[in-house]
Design an enzyme around this catalytic site. Structure first.
Site, PDB file in Angstrom:
ATOM      1  CG  ASN A  30       9.264-107.560  62.194  1.00 17.42           C
ATOM      2  OD1 ASN A  30       9.931-106.970  62.798  1.00 17.42           O
ATOM      3  ND2 ASN A  30       8.951-107.164  60.990  1.00 17.42           N
ATOM      4  CG  ASP A  40       5.146-104.581  60.966  1.00 21.03           C
ATOM      5  OD1 ASP A  40       4.706-103.425  61.494  1.00 21.03           O
ATOM      6  OD2 ASP A  40       6.082-104.795  61.152  1.00 21.03           O
TER       7      ASP A  40
HETATM    8  P1  ADP Z   1       2.767-112.334  58.996  1.00 15.99           P
HETATM    9  O1  ADP Z   1       4.064-111.765  58.891  1.00 15.99           O
HETATM   10  O2  ADP Z   1       2.132-112.327  60.468  1.00 15.99           O
HETATM   11  O3  ADP Z   1       2.075-113.500  58.343  1.00 15.99           O
HETATM   12  P2  ADP Z   1       1.466-110.433  56.926  1.00 15.99           P
HETATM   13  O4  ADP Z   1       1.213-108.922  57.401  1.00 15.99           O
HETATM   14  O5  ADP Z   1       2.549-111.075  55.921  1.00 15.99           O
HETATM   15  O6  ADP Z   1       1.891-110.919  58.783  1.00 15.99           O
HETATM   16  O7  ADP Z   1       0.016-111.062  56.793  1.00 15.99           O
HETATM   17  C1  ADP Z   1      -0.945-111.190  57.467  1.00 15.99           C
HETATM   18  C2  ADP Z   1      -2.305-111.184  57.087  1.00 15.99           C
HETATM   19  O8  ADP Z   1      -2.437-109.735  56.971  1.00 15.99           O
HETATM   20  C3  ADP Z   1      -2.410-111.647  55.554  1.00 15.99           C
HETATM   21  O9  ADP Z   1      -3.660-112.337  55.534  1.00 15.99           O
HETATM   22  C4  ADP Z   1      -2.614-110.519  54.736  1.00 15.99           C
HETATM   23  O10 ADP Z   1      -3.213-110.353  53.531  1.00 15.99           O
HETATM   24  C5  ADP Z   1      -3.064-109.479  55.696  1.00 15.99           C
HETATM   25  N1  ADP Z   1      -2.938-107.827  55.552  1.00 15.99           N
HETATM   26  C6  ADP Z   1      -2.044-107.182  54.577  1.00 15.99           C
HETATM   27  N2  ADP Z   1      -2.525-105.994  54.505  1.00 15.99           N
HETATM   28  C7  ADP Z   1      -3.477-105.686  55.355  1.00 15.99           C
HETATM   29  C8  ADP Z   1      -4.181-104.649  55.712  1.00 15.99           C
HETATM   30  N3  ADP Z   1      -3.978-103.240  55.152  1.00 15.99           N
HETATM   31  N4  ADP Z   1      -5.585-104.833  56.482  1.00 15.99           N
HETATM   32  C9  ADP Z   1      -5.681-106.193  56.912  1.00 15.99           C
HETATM   33  N5  ADP Z   1      -4.869-107.461  56.700  1.00 15.99           N
HETATM   34  C10 ADP Z   1      -3.983-107.144  55.972  1.00 15.99           C
END
Ligand code: ADP
Length: 184
Positions: A30, A40
């Site tokens: 972010n 993140d």
């Molecule tokens: P944004 O705020 O950009 O939407 P998020 O982290 O909330 O980012 O989600 C982006 C994608 O990353 C979602 O599909 C989520 O399921 C996925 N995600 C969460 N943890 C992991 C991980 N450890 N490895 C890969 N993808 C992940």
């Protein structure tokens, strides 16, 4: 699923991006760069405090990271030596430039990787978690942007989409089959 675009392997896998051993992994950060939830949080937890320390320095020097831009830090304790932090758009219904901003997040991340002479990069599905971008259109933008980049730039060896859940993974497979028939 994988295929070759120009000189680069493009693959889709289901998994946890913190376990990727590509030269860099991309973080869906972010603008504050101070960590958060989702991917993140997972990257900062797995990579340790060195990543946040560099994010803090970048933040002090440059301020908040605008949507669609990218910066690079160490990977800390991760297998990946670098983390590329980019900010995808928050979904506001699709008429607020979301697609172009999402494309920019992928493009700027790839540009940074090439500038640093990195060869392999992993992406999560940027913006489709907390930021609320619907996964089917996000997958199309993500893949089309990466394919366009790889058709112009031959320096990367592999780009991997590491998709956390099966629904997201299937959406990317469907989009890739539509954009580049012939992958398997
Ligand atoms: P944004 O705020 O950009 O939407 P998020 O982290 O909330 O980012 O989600 C982006 C994608 O990353 C979602 O599909 C989520 O399921 C996925 N995600 C969460 N943890 C992991 C991980 N450890 N490895 C890969 N993808 C992940």
């Amino acid at each position: 699923m994988e295929l070759t675009i120009n000189k680069t392997r493009l693959s889709l896998v289901q998994g946890d991006i913190t376990q990727s051993d590509t030269d860099a992994i991309v973080n869906a950060a972010n603008p504050g760069l101070m960590g958060g939830g989702g991917v993140d949080g997972a990257i900062h937890r797995a990579g340790g405090p060195a990543i946040l320390e560099e994010c803090r320095q970048i933040r002090a020097e440059r301020g908040r990271l605008p949507t669609g831009q990218a910066v690079i830090t160490t990977g800390g304790k991760l297998r990946a030596k670098h983390v590329i932090h980019t900010v995808g758009p928050v979904w506001h219904g699709g008429d607020s430039g979301e697609a172009e901003l999402l494309a920019s997040a992928y493009r700027e991340s790839l540009k940074l990787a090439v500038e640093r002479a990195l060869k392999t990069v992993s992406f999560p599905s940027i913006s489709t978690g907390v930021y609320g971008y619907p996964v089917a259109p996000a997958a199309k933008v993500a893949l089309q942007t990466v394919i366009d980049f790889l058709n112009r730039d031959e320096s990367l060896g592999e780009v991997v989409f590491v998709l956390f859940d099966s629904t997201t993974c299937r959406a990317y497979e469907t989009a890739l089959q539509e954009l580049a028939p012939g992958g398997k």
